[in-house]
Design a protein around this motif. Structure first.
Motif, PDB file in Angstrom:
ATOM      1  N   MET A   1     -16.083  -3.633  -7.355  1.00 22.35           N
ATOM      2  CA  MET A   1     -14.984  -2.710  -7.553  1.00 22.35           C
ATOM      3  C   MET A   1     -13.709  -3.524  -7.783  1.00 22.35           C
ATOM      4  O   MET A   1     -13.412  -4.425  -7.016  1.00 22.35           O
ATOM      5  CB  MET A   1     -14.851  -1.824  -6.302  1.00 22.35           C
ATOM      6  N   ASP A   2     -12.993  -3.184  -8.828  1.00 22.14           N
ATOM      7  CA  ASP A   2     -11.771  -3.933  -9.102  1.00 22.14           C
ATOM      8  C   ASP A   2     -10.565  -3.272  -8.441  1.00 22.14           C
ATOM      9  O   ASP A   2     -10.650  -2.171  -7.891  1.00 22.14           O
ATOM     10  CB  ASP A   2     -11.558  -4.122 -10.608  1.00 22.14           C
ATOM     11  N   LEU A   7      -7.462   1.147  -5.952  1.00 18.65           N
ATOM     12  CA  LEU A   7      -6.161   1.793  -5.744  1.00 18.65           C
ATOM     13  C   LEU A   7      -6.207   3.277  -6.114  1.00 18.65           C
ATOM     14  O   LEU A   7      -5.637   4.119  -5.413  1.00 18.65           O
ATOM     15  CB  LEU A   7      -5.071   1.075  -6.537  1.00 18.65           C
ATOM     16  N   GLU A   8      -6.885   3.599  -7.204  1.00 17.79           N
ATOM     17  CA  GLU A   8      -7.001   5.008  -7.613  1.00 17.79           C
ATOM     18  C   GLU A   8      -7.776   5.817  -6.577  1.00 17.79           C
ATOM     19  O   GLU A   8      -7.409   6.948  -6.267  1.00 17.79           O
ATOM     20  CB  GLU A   8      -7.665   5.102  -8.985  1.00 17.79           C
ATOM     21  N   ILE A   9      -8.834   5.235  -6.036  1.00 19.36           N
ATOM     22  CA  ILE A   9      -9.637   5.927  -5.024  1.00 19.36           C
ATOM     23  C   ILE A   9      -8.812   6.204  -3.773  1.00 19.36           C
ATOM     24  O   ILE A   9      -8.801   7.327  -3.266  1.00 19.36           O
ATOM     25  CB  ILE A   9     -10.903   5.110  -4.682  1.00 19.36           C
ATOM     26  N   VAL A  10      -8.117   5.186  -3.259  1.00 16.73           N
ATOM     27  CA  VAL A  10      -7.364   5.411  -2.017  1.00 16.73           C
ATOM     28  C   VAL A  10      -6.144   6.295  -2.234  1.00 16.73           C
ATOM     29  O   VAL A  10      -5.745   7.019  -1.322  1.00 16.73           O
ATOM     30  CB  VAL A  10      -6.984   4.102  -1.273  1.00 16.73           C
ATOM     31  N   LYS A  11      -5.578   6.263  -3.425  1.00 19.74           N
ATOM     32  CA  LYS A  11      -4.420   7.124  -3.691  1.00 19.74           C
ATOM     33  C   LYS A  11      -4.784   8.590  -3.503  1.00 19.74           C
ATOM     34  O   LYS A  11      -3.969   9.385  -3.033  1.00 19.74           O
ATOM     35  CB  LYS A  11      -3.878   6.879  -5.101  1.00 19.74           C
ATOM     36  N   GLU A  12      -6.016   8.948  -3.844  1.00 18.03           N
ATOM     37  CA  GLU A  12      -6.485  10.321  -3.669  1.00 18.03           C
ATOM     38  C   GLU A  12      -6.754  10.651  -2.203  1.00 18.03           C
ATOM     39  O   GLU A  12      -6.712  11.812  -1.812  1.00 18.03           O
ATOM     40  CB  GLU A  12      -7.771  10.539  -4.472  1.00 18.03           C
ATOM     41  N   LYS A  41      -9.264 -12.141  -3.875  1.00 10.96           N
ATOM     42  CA  LYS A  41      -9.819 -10.894  -4.423  1.00 10.96           C
ATOM     43  C   LYS A  41     -10.463 -10.054  -3.321  1.00 10.96           C
ATOM     44  O   LYS A  41     -10.295  -8.836  -3.274  1.00 10.96           O
ATOM     45  CB  LYS A  41     -10.844 -11.189  -5.522  1.00 10.96           C
ATOM     46  N   LYS A  42     -11.195 -10.715  -2.430  1.00  7.64           N
ATOM     47  CA  LYS A  42     -11.830  -9.974  -1.334  1.00  7.64           C
ATOM     48  C   LYS A  42     -10.789  -9.460  -0.341  1.00  7.64           C
ATOM     49  O   LYS A  42     -10.890  -8.341   0.149  1.00  7.64           O
ATOM     50  CB  LYS A  42     -12.870 -10.837  -0.618  1.00  7.64           C
ATOM     51  N   ILE A  43      -9.791 -10.285  -0.057  1.00  7.75           N
ATOM     52  CA  ILE A  43      -8.701  -9.846   0.828  1.00  7.75           C
ATOM     53  C   ILE A  43      -7.996  -8.647   0.218  1.00  7.75           C
ATOM     54  O   ILE A  43      -7.692  -7.671   0.913  1.00  7.75           O
ATOM     55  CB  ILE A  43      -7.696 -11.006   1.102  1.00  7.75           C
ATOM     56  N   GLU A  44      -7.736  -8.724  -1.071  1.00  7.69           N
ATOM     57  CA  GLU A  44      -7.056  -7.629  -1.761  1.00  7.69           C
ATOM     58  C   GLU A  44      -7.840  -6.325  -1.616  1.00  7.69           C
ATOM     59  O   GLU A  44      -7.276  -5.283  -1.266  1.00  7.69           O
ATOM     60  CB  GLU A  44      -6.894  -7.996  -3.235  1.00  7.69           C
ATOM     61  N   LEU A  45      -9.154  -6.387  -1.835  1.00  3.46           N
ATOM     62  CA  LEU A  45      -9.978  -5.187  -1.727  1.00  3.46           C
ATOM     63  C   LEU A  45     -10.009  -4.671  -0.283  1.00  3.46           C
ATOM     64  O   LEU A  45      -9.885  -3.462  -0.050  1.00  3.46           O
ATOM     65  CB  LEU A  45     -11.395  -5.459  -2.242  1.00  3.46           C
TER      66      LEU A  45
END
Length: 188
Positions: A1-2, A7-12, A41-45
């Motif tokens: 998952m990028d 970000l789109e998923i959590v925004k909802e 990248k993993k920290i970001e996710l």
């Protein structure tokens, strides 16, 4: 998952202010990951998903605790603690994110624990010190975090314990274990 998809998923899933908090946690965590040489990248996710379960109903989260055989003692504490452990399972089942580093960091981001990995500490402390947080003691932790992340986590645990004691609230044992780590042989 990028990044963008997450970000789109959590925004909802999040209220606008919590989404803004998530962005600040992400930025703080990535900065700490760069500094401490951890996979950015993993920290970001992990940072983006850390509050994935935040607004699920307490009843739903309690069902997840039972279904996923999470430690039952967490049900005896404030419902606020449930979103970390439950979120670590929800991201696996609902989003397909099955990564122990990410899941453990999400699991312990509210309580901390003894012997946290550097990855877990980055998410724990990024959530605590992100720039939108304003409470007694947070500035002192911010001043220390780039010098000694272990000390910063100890300070955060201390502040949390003192706050909960003042509010006459129960304190989850993992938070005591994080605090005690400094004084137990082999700590840090």
């Amino acid at each position: 998952m990028d990044r963008q998809e997450a970000l789109e998923i959590v925004k909802e899933k999040l209220k606008p202010k919590r989404y803004e908090h998530t962005i600040r946690v992400m930025d703080t965590a990535v900065s700490l990951a760069k500094y401490y040489g951890v996979n950015e990248k993993k920290i970001e996710l992990a940072a983006i998903l850390h509050d994935y379960a935040k607004y699920r109903s307490p009843d739903e989260m309690r069902r997840w605790v039972i279904k996923e055989k999470l430690p039952q003692d967490i049900l005896e504490y404030n419902d606020e603690l449930l979103h970390g452990p439950v979120g670590s399972k929800m991201i696996e089942h609902e989003l397909g994110v099955k990564d122990g580093l990410i899941q453990n960091a999400i699991y312990y981001h509210t309580t901390g624990k003894r012997n946290m990995t550097l990855f877990e500490k980055i998410i724990f402390i990024a959530d605590y010190i992100e720039p939108g947080r304003q409470f007694p003691g947070v500035e002192a932790v911010r001043e220390v975090v780039y010098k000694d992340i272990h000390e910063a986590c100890y300070m955060a645990a201390t502040n949390t314990i003192l706050f909960l004691m003042e509010m006459e609230q129960p304190i989850y044992p993992d938070t005591f274990q994080l605090y005690n780590e400094r004084y137990i042989k082999g700590g840090k």
